[in-house]
Design a protein around this motif. Structure first.
Motif, PDB file in Angstrom:
ATOM      1  N   VAL A  32       0.830  -1.203   0.000  1.00 33.49           N
ATOM      2  CA  VAL A  32       0.000   0.000   0.000  1.00 33.49           C
ATOM      3  C   VAL A  32       0.867   1.257   0.000  1.00 33.49           C
ATOM      4  CG1 VAL A  32      -1.623   1.355   1.393  1.00 33.49           C
ATOM      5  CG2 VAL A  32      -1.978  -1.101   1.106  1.00 33.49           C
ATOM      6  N   LEU A  33       1.943   1.222   0.763  1.00 30.86           N
ATOM      7  CA  LEU A  33       2.843   2.372   0.876  1.00 30.86           C
ATOM      8  C   LEU A  33       3.785   2.504  -0.318  1.00 30.86           C
ATOM      9  CD1 LEU A  33       3.826   1.983   4.646  1.00 30.86           C
ATOM     10  CD2 LEU A  33       2.328   3.735   3.672  1.00 30.86           C
ATOM     11  N   GLY A  34       3.850   1.483  -1.154  1.00 29.21           N
ATOM     12  CA  GLY A  34       4.810   1.486  -2.255  1.00 29.21           C
ATOM     13  C   GLY A  34       6.226   1.314  -1.761  1.00 29.21           C
ATOM     14  N   GLN A  35       6.367   0.631  -0.628  1.00 29.44           N
ATOM     15  CA  GLN A  35       7.680   0.429  -0.012  1.00 29.44           C
ATOM     16  C   GLN A  35       7.924  -1.046   0.273  1.00 29.44           C
ATOM     17  OE1 GLN A  35       7.759   2.921   3.480  1.00 29.44           O
ATOM     18  NE2 GLN A  35       7.372   4.788   2.332  1.00 29.44           N
ATOM     19  N   ASN A  36       7.424  -1.899  -0.586  1.00 31.54           N
ATOM     20  CA  ASN A  36       7.493  -3.342  -0.354  1.00 31.54           C
ATOM     21  C   ASN A  36       8.836  -3.928  -0.805  1.00 31.54           C
ATOM     22  OD1 ASN A  36       6.223  -2.499  -2.858  1.00 31.54           O
ATOM     23  ND2 ASN A  36       5.986  -4.669  -3.346  1.00 31.54           N
ATOM     24  N   GLN A  37       9.821  -3.723   0.059  1.00 26.02           N
ATOM     25  CA  GLN A  37      11.161  -4.264  -0.161  1.00 26.02           C
ATOM     26  C   GLN A  37      11.695  -4.819   1.152  1.00 26.02           C
ATOM     27  OE1 GLN A  37      13.021  -0.605  -1.712  1.00 26.02           O
ATOM     28  NE2 GLN A  37      13.477  -1.717  -3.588  1.00 26.02           N
ATOM     29  N   GLY A  38      12.644  -5.756   1.035  1.00 26.25           N
ATOM     30  CA  GLY A  38      13.373  -6.215   2.210  1.00 26.25           C
ATOM     31  C   GLY A  38      12.701  -7.318   2.978  1.00 26.25           C
ATOM     32  N   GLY A  39      13.157  -7.505   4.213  1.00 21.83           N
ATOM     33  CA  GLY A  39      12.642  -8.579   5.041  1.00 21.83           C
ATOM     34  C   GLY A  39      13.090  -8.405   6.480  1.00 21.83           C
ATOM     35  N   ALA A  40      12.606  -9.301   7.338  1.00 18.48           N
ATOM     36  CA  ALA A  40      12.945  -9.250   8.761  1.00 18.48           C
ATOM     37  C   ALA A  40      13.194 -10.656   9.277  1.00 18.48           C
ATOM     38  CB  ALA A  40      11.824  -8.588   9.552  1.00 18.48           C
ATOM     39  N   GLU A  41      14.125 -10.781  10.200  1.00 22.55           N
ATOM     40  CA  GLU A  41      14.405 -12.044  10.863  1.00 22.55           C
ATOM     41  C   GLU A  41      14.293 -11.873  12.366  1.00 22.55           C
ATOM     42  OE1 GLU A  41      17.600 -14.048   7.697  1.00 22.55           O
ATOM     43  OE2 GLU A  41      18.256 -13.447   9.703  1.00 22.55           O
ATOM     44  N   VAL A  42      13.712 -12.878  13.036  1.00 20.55           N
ATOM     45  CA  VAL A  42      13.681 -12.907  14.502  1.00 20.55           C
ATOM     46  C   VAL A  42      14.354 -14.192  14.950  1.00 20.55           C
ATOM     47  CG1 VAL A  42      11.607 -11.486  14.699  1.00 20.55           C
ATOM     48  CG2 VAL A  42      11.370 -13.967  14.507  1.00 20.55           C
TER      49      VAL A  42
END
Length: 457
Positions: free
Chosen positions: A382-392
């Protein structure tokens, strides 16, 4: 003789003074240079003003990502003046505070030790029962390049003094400062090239996220991985940089070369060898990791002068604790450890909380990794910022959250949530039982935690 002398009035020194003055008025703080902190003057604050302008411009130019059309040009001629205007506002606030301190508590000048209880400043000697060394750090710089390039070689201490944005910039380094400033300058229309010693960008230690960051950032920035200049010379047209890329000799010319290869401690200016000959090598100083005490002396070193975490909140925390320990140096208390928190303000942002992937692996801790991609995350799209990822990172036995690394939008905010969770010893079950509003970026974290839970089952 003073109860305490503090050397350095940066974040750590100011914090130390504010705590110490609660307990004694018989103290002195000595500072060489401005009294307005590295953070406010040449660090955190002016860089974020520049980054904010750059990201706003980037958003306008990429409005099509949210179905808007923009045609036109953006005037960037006032950007650097704006950076300095806000920078001066932040430094003025610090200076107003310092100016309220009693004059007899402050000396401007360069301090150096005569012996373990005496320092010399401006030709006069001062003695104290205890010392706090909060002298900070200075950008590392190649002396040969400095002599060759003169004003064309700049560091993060000088870049915000540029009257206008340059047309071109060569950045040496790919760490936090290098990536933040390189991307900001690029987005503001400055032709920017980054020379990276390795293939590492920023602070991410996760191999997967590091590779992801390299791909995303190099798609936008001209990052020359594993390439450093072979030679640099000053010409009428600018700094001419020669290097080898893809087996071919190459040259580029830039208005300025930004040296962003790290910082070095200012402890060398204090002549610590006058205290003990063993203190000649700053890398081998016997500093207790739990208290920051130098050997068994009533001397404590805080902030960027000697740290593995050169961040503002850590410096403030250490300064306060050092003041308490100085007044009770025969039985110093261990510094209360803050949960590690680090943020890189590139786009997407990088952040880490708690123990990193590298630390957990090195310490042979049995953990599992929960991952979430933000490429298909609803709010990010929605924000046009759909990049990257996250790890926990979850402890396999206790199910406690040990740490996290992120390369995604709004990582600066989500890292705080994760940091607080770690501080509270939250388990995976605790975390997944919390509220996650829809649609938010925090749902991406929930996806990572669910991924971890599936592996545990």
């Amino acid at each position: 003789m003073y109860d305490l002398i503090i050397i350095g009035a940066g974040t750590a020194g100011i914090s130390a003074y504010k705590e110490a003055v609660k307990h004694t008025q018989n103290l002195l703080i000595i500072n060489d240079g401005p009294w307005d902190t590295t953070c406010a003057r040449v660090g955190c604050m002016p860089s974020k003003v520049l980054i904010s302008a750059a990201n706003r411009m980037h958003g306008i130019q990429h409005a099509e990502e949210t179905a808007l059309n923009f045609e036109g040009t953006i005037d960037t001629s006032k950007v650097m003046a704006h950076v300095r205007q806000l920078r001066d506002r932040f430094t003025a606030a610090t200076l107003r505070d310092v100016n309220q301190w009693p004059d007899e508590h402050k000396i401007s000048g360069k301090a150096s030790f005569i012996d373990s209880s005496t320092v010399e400043v401006n030709g006069s000697q001062y003695q104290a029962k205890a010392f706090i060394l909060a002298v900070g750090s200075t950008p590392a710089i190649n002396a040969e390049w400095q002599q060759t390039l003169g004003r064309r070689l700049i560091t993060s201490d000088q870049i915000f003094e540029l009257e206008t944005l340059p047309e071109s910039l060569a950045v040496i380094g790919s760490g936090v400062i290098a990536i933040e400033l390189a991307q900001a300058m690029h987005r503001l229309g400055v032709k920017t090239a980054v020379f990276a010693r390795s293939r590492r960008v920023g602070t991410l230690s996760s191999p997967h996220l590091q590779n992801l960051a390299q791909q995303v950032l190099s798609a936008e920035l001209d990052i020359k991985f594993e390439i450093l200049p072979e030679s640099i010379k000053n010409t009428a047209a600018g700094a001419e940089i020669s290097f080898i890329e893809n087996g071919q000799q190459q040259k580029i010319t830039a208005d300025y070369v930004l040296a962003a290869t790290g910082r070095r401690s200012n402890l060398e200016s204090l002549n610590l060898q006058k205290i003990c000959s063993d203190f000649q090598d700053l890398k081998k100083l016997p500093i207790h990791s739990d208290t920051k005490q130098l050997a068994d002396l009533p001397i404590f070193i805080t902030g960027d002068a000697f740290t593995a975490a050169p961040v503002q909140h850590e410096a403030a925390h250490e300064g306060k604790q050092a003041a308490i320990n100085c007044l009770n140096f025969k039985n110093p208390a261990k510094n209360k450890k803050l949960t590690p928190l680090g943020i890189v303000f590139c786009s997407p942002e990088m952040a880490s909380a708690g123990q990193s992937f590298q630390q957990l692996t090195k310490n042979k801790i049995d953990f599992i990794t929960g991952f979430a991609s933000f490429e298909k995350q609803g709010r990010a799209i929605v924000l046009g910022q759909n990049q990257g990822g996250a790890e926990v990172y979850i402890d396999r036995k206790t199910h406690q959250l040990l740490g996290a690394e992120m390369f995604c939008p709004a990582a600066e905010h989500m890292a705080h949530l994760l940091c607080w969770m770690i501080q509270q010893n939250a388990t995976l079950e605790d975390i997944l039982n919390q509220a996650y509003y829809h649609p938010t970026l925090e749902e991406g974290l929930r996806t990572a935690f669910k991924h971890a839970r599936r592996q545990l089952r």
